[in-house]
Design an enzyme around this catalytic site. Structure first.
Site, short mmCIF file in Angstrom:
data_model
loop_
_atom_site.label_atom_id
_atom_site.label_comp_id
_atom_site.label_asym_id
_atom_site.label_seq_id
_atom_site.Cartn_x
_atom_site.Cartn_y
_atom_site.Cartn_z
N LYS A 80 2.31 7.63 -11.24
CA LYS A 80 1.27 7.50 -12.25
C LYS A 80 0.84 8.89 -12.69
CE LYS A 80 -2.30 8.91 -9.54
NZ LYS A 80 -2.67 10.32 -9.67
N ASP A 113 -5.91 6.01 -3.85
CA ASP A 113 -5.13 5.65 -5.04
C ASP A 113 -4.35 4.36 -4.88
OD1 ASP A 113 -6.04 7.97 -6.13
OD2 ASP A 113 -4.11 9.01 -6.18
#
Length: 278
Positions: A15, A140
């Protein structure tokens, strides 16, 4: 009805952070942040098979530390009490996403491992249950369960879905082969309220992001690692509409309208280029 065959191979993707504001240090020692997480098509490969013994092997980029500290192994230990018949797993991870690069590769591996174990052992865990388990692995990790663009806040485990479409853009990733740990990145940070509202700024055209959306880690780390600023400057010189460091570094990305000769621009660094979305 024929039962659907479980997946045994998955591809954990990286990401990028579009903006990253460190707003305050919390009493528990963590920091509150604001960021937009966006999945990109740079992937590891993860395979798992039910087995009567537990084995973990790895190829590709070398991962420091022992297997017990790897998030894939920790994901199995989290999910193990739910598996019937005391079955174990044979797991192999092929590592492509660099570590200490701000791309969330380790977090993705852990989250995708949870989803893979849920599938092969037919546990029928809900998305919410897997997100709660992923939060135990790291800040995350829950993002990669749904794996869709979100506005991230609190200490990085609370999300608000957003509409963000970057179809038609090319992303260029440049990693200068510098490992920056999260602890090192936070040591350089003084939390502050962001000058611009990220949720409002992300709704504006990409052409307007340059003056509105920033990564606080980038500002803090550029003095120690001047190459980060040089990479960003080169990307802008070659036509990037927007460029920034992702996460706590050290990868810098640029968004382009057209494909560029990225490898020849940065022959000494690791580079990737993809059209968005995957």
């Amino acid at each position: 009805m024929r039962q659907e065959k479980p997946n045994m191979l998955t591809f954990p993707n990286a990401k990028i952070n579009i903006g990253l504001n460190i707003t305050e240090k919390r009493p528990d020692g963590f920091h509150n942040i604001e960021s937009v997480f966006y999945p990109i098509p740079l992937c590891d490969a993860l395979e798992a098979l039910p087995s009567h013994t537990l084995t973990f092997s790895q190829s590709g980029m070398e991962i420091a530390g022992n297997k017990e500290s790897n998030l894939v192994f920790r994901a199995f230990e989290l999910i193990r009490p739910r598996i019937k018949d005391q079955m174990l797993a044979k797991v192999h991870l092929h590592k492509v996403i660099p570590m200490g690069a701000g791309l969330g590769g380790g977090s993705a591996d852990g989250a995708f491992a949870l989803k893979l174990f849920n599938s092969i052992f037919q546990l029928n865990l809900s998305q919410k249950e897997m997100e709660e388990m992923a939060a135990e692995l790291g800040s995350d990790c829950p993002f990669f369960i749904a794996n869709k663009p979100v506005f991230c806040y609190d200490r990085g485990i609370k999300f608000k879905p957003i509409e963000l479409e970057l179809e038609g853009w090319y992303i260029v990733l440049v990693n200068p082969n510098i490992h920056i740990s999260t602890a090192e990145a936070y040591a350089a940070i003084t939390p502050k309220i962001a000058p611009h509202n990220l949720l409002e700024s992300i709704k504006r055209p990409v052409e307007e992001w340059k003056g509105l959306i920033q990564n606080d880690f980038e500002e803090a780390l550029r003095e120690k690692y001047p190459i980060l600023g040089k990479i960003k400057e080169t990307l802008y010189t070659k036509g990037a509409t927007y460029s920034a460091m992702t996460g706590s570094g050290s990868t810098v990305y640029g968004l382009f309208r057209e494909k560029i000769a990225a490898e020849s621009l940065f022959p000494d660094f690791s580079t990737w280029q993809f059209p968005l979305p995957q």
